[in-house]
Structure formats: C-alpha cells, structure tokens
Design a protein around this motif. Structure first.
Motif, PDB file in Angstrom:
ATOM      1  N   TRP A 135      -7.509  -2.926   2.384  1.00 32.46           N
ATOM      2  CA  TRP A 135      -6.587  -4.017   2.736  1.00 32.46           C
ATOM      3  C   TRP A 135      -7.034  -4.717   4.015  1.00 32.46           C
ATOM      4  CZ3 TRP A 135      -3.543  -6.529  -0.252  1.00 32.46           C
ATOM      5  CH2 TRP A 135      -2.950  -5.914  -1.339  1.00 32.46           C
TER       6      TRP A 135
ATOM      7  N   MET B 108      -4.202  -0.408  -6.327  1.00 27.98           N
ATOM      8  CA  MET B 108      -3.806   0.921  -5.893  1.00 27.98           C
ATOM      9  C   MET B 108      -4.798   1.971  -6.400  1.00 27.98           C
ATOM     10  SD  MET B 108      -1.762   2.629  -4.053  1.00 27.98           S
ATOM     11  CE  MET B 108      -0.271   1.730  -3.771  1.00 27.98           C
TER      12      MET B 108
ATOM     13  N   ASP C 171       0.831  -1.210   0.000  1.00 34.08           N
ATOM     14  CA  ASP C 171       0.000   0.000   0.000  1.00 34.08           C
ATOM     15  C   ASP C 171       0.860   1.253   0.000  1.00 34.08           C
ATOM     16  OD1 ASP C 171       0.913   0.259   2.593  1.00 34.08           O
ATOM     17  OD2 ASP C 171      -1.003  -0.177   3.533  1.00 34.08           O
ATOM     18  N   HIS C 172       0.219   2.410  -0.038  1.00 34.37           N
ATOM     19  CA  HIS C 172       0.935   3.679  -0.113  1.00 34.37           C
ATOM     20  C   HIS C 172       1.646   4.036   1.192  1.00 34.37           C
ATOM     21  CE1 HIS C 172      -3.074   4.640   1.420  1.00 34.37           C
ATOM     22  NE2 HIS C 172      -2.542   5.704   1.974  1.00 34.37           N
TER      23      HIS C 172
ATOM     24  N   ILE D  25      -7.820   2.049  -4.118  1.00 35.61           N
ATOM     25  CA  ILE D  25      -7.521   2.690  -2.836  1.00 35.61           C
ATOM     26  C   ILE D  25      -7.489   4.205  -3.000  1.00 35.61           C
ATOM     27  CG2 ILE D  25      -5.763   2.983  -1.049  1.00 35.61           C
ATOM     28  CD1 ILE D  25      -5.058   0.028  -1.471  1.00 35.61           C
TER      29      ILE D  25
END
Length: 168
Positions: free
Chosen positions: A71, A85, A26-27, A88
C-alpha cells in the motif's frame, strides 16, 4: 478531533469538488482513497491524490510498519494499481519464511564457526624481513657490490663508515 474540524472538512470538500473513491482497506484497518484529477471552484487543475486514512488517527503514533509495503508503494506512486488482500497475505507469508530461513542459517553458521575453530591448527609464527613499501620486499636484498647485466644497472648499497675520516 473536534466536531468543528469535521464541519470544516465537509465544507471544504463540498467547495473543492473532491470526490474520494474508496480503493481498499488493509488488514490493520487503514482505508485507502483515490481522488481523480479535477478543477476546483477557482479553475485550478488539481492533480490526482492517493490518500490513506489511518485506523489510529494520531499522526504522532505513526511508525514504519503501520502501512503495509504494497500500500505504501501505491501511495507513493511506485505502483499503478492498488494491491489485493491476497497479494498482501502472500507477501507477508513470504517475509515470514525468509525470516525463519535466515534465523536457521545464522544458527548453522554460528555452530559451524564453533566447530571449525576447534579443528583449525594454530597459526605458525612467520618472520618478515624488511618493510612492505621497500622495492625489494619479498625478494633477495640488494648486494653491497654494484651489479649490471646489460641495460639493467643496479647500484650497490652504501653504508657510512664508523665516523672516521679517510685521509689520503
């Protein structure tokens, strides 16, 4: 984390035949892994696992916002496929828009209340007779004399006299 823990982890993963498949990142830098169902060296069937390897490895520092909602849904098995991504980022943008709209609504509502309070007249004084639990509340009070209209007999009210006994 000591080097001894790393050695123990590698020995354990070799014995358990646990094969991690990297699913995504994830980011925030958290990595997500999927371990398929397998049989260990003792013949036990181990069910599938979904694992997150946190960017900040201290468990004490975990807070609710450390893992994105999408997630977390995948980890808890409420969704089958891992999020992308793009998904999200789209949901983050949507959440920000909702925050801005709710802030605007709150400010408009606050301004509306201030102006409406100035425009409304003051409430008038009302007089209420009797008690709300009385059977005749809001209606005409019962008379002293009994009344009857067919099948509906209404007894009259009784009040004691001044404490004097009536003698006959």
């Amino acid at each position: 984390m000591s080097w001894w823990t790393g050695v123990w982890r590698s020995v354990w993963s070799a014995l358990s035949r646990e094969v991690r498949e990297h699913v995504g990142t994830d980011h925030l830098g958290n990595k997500y892994y999927y371990v398929a169902q397998y049989k260990n060296w003792r013949g036990q069937t181990i069910r599938e696992k979904r694992i997150v390897e946190a960017a900040n490895r201290k468990e004490v520092d975990y807070e609710a916002g450390d893992i994105p909602t999408e997630w977390e849904a995948w980890i808890r098995r409420t969704r089958k496929t891992p999020p992308t991504m793009e998904e999200i980022l789209k949901n983050e943008k949507y959440r920000e828009e909702i925050k801005i709209k709710s802030q605007d609504f709150y400010e408009k509502d606050k301004l509306g209340k201030e102006t409406s309070e100035e425009l409304l007249p003051s409430p008038t004084a009302t007089q209420v007779k009797g008690h709300a639990s009385a059977p005749y509340f809001g209606k005409e009070e019962p008379s002293v004399a009994p009344t009857s209209t067919g099948k509906t007999f209404q007894p009259g009210s009784w009040t004691p006299e001044d404490g004097k006994r009536q003698s006959q």
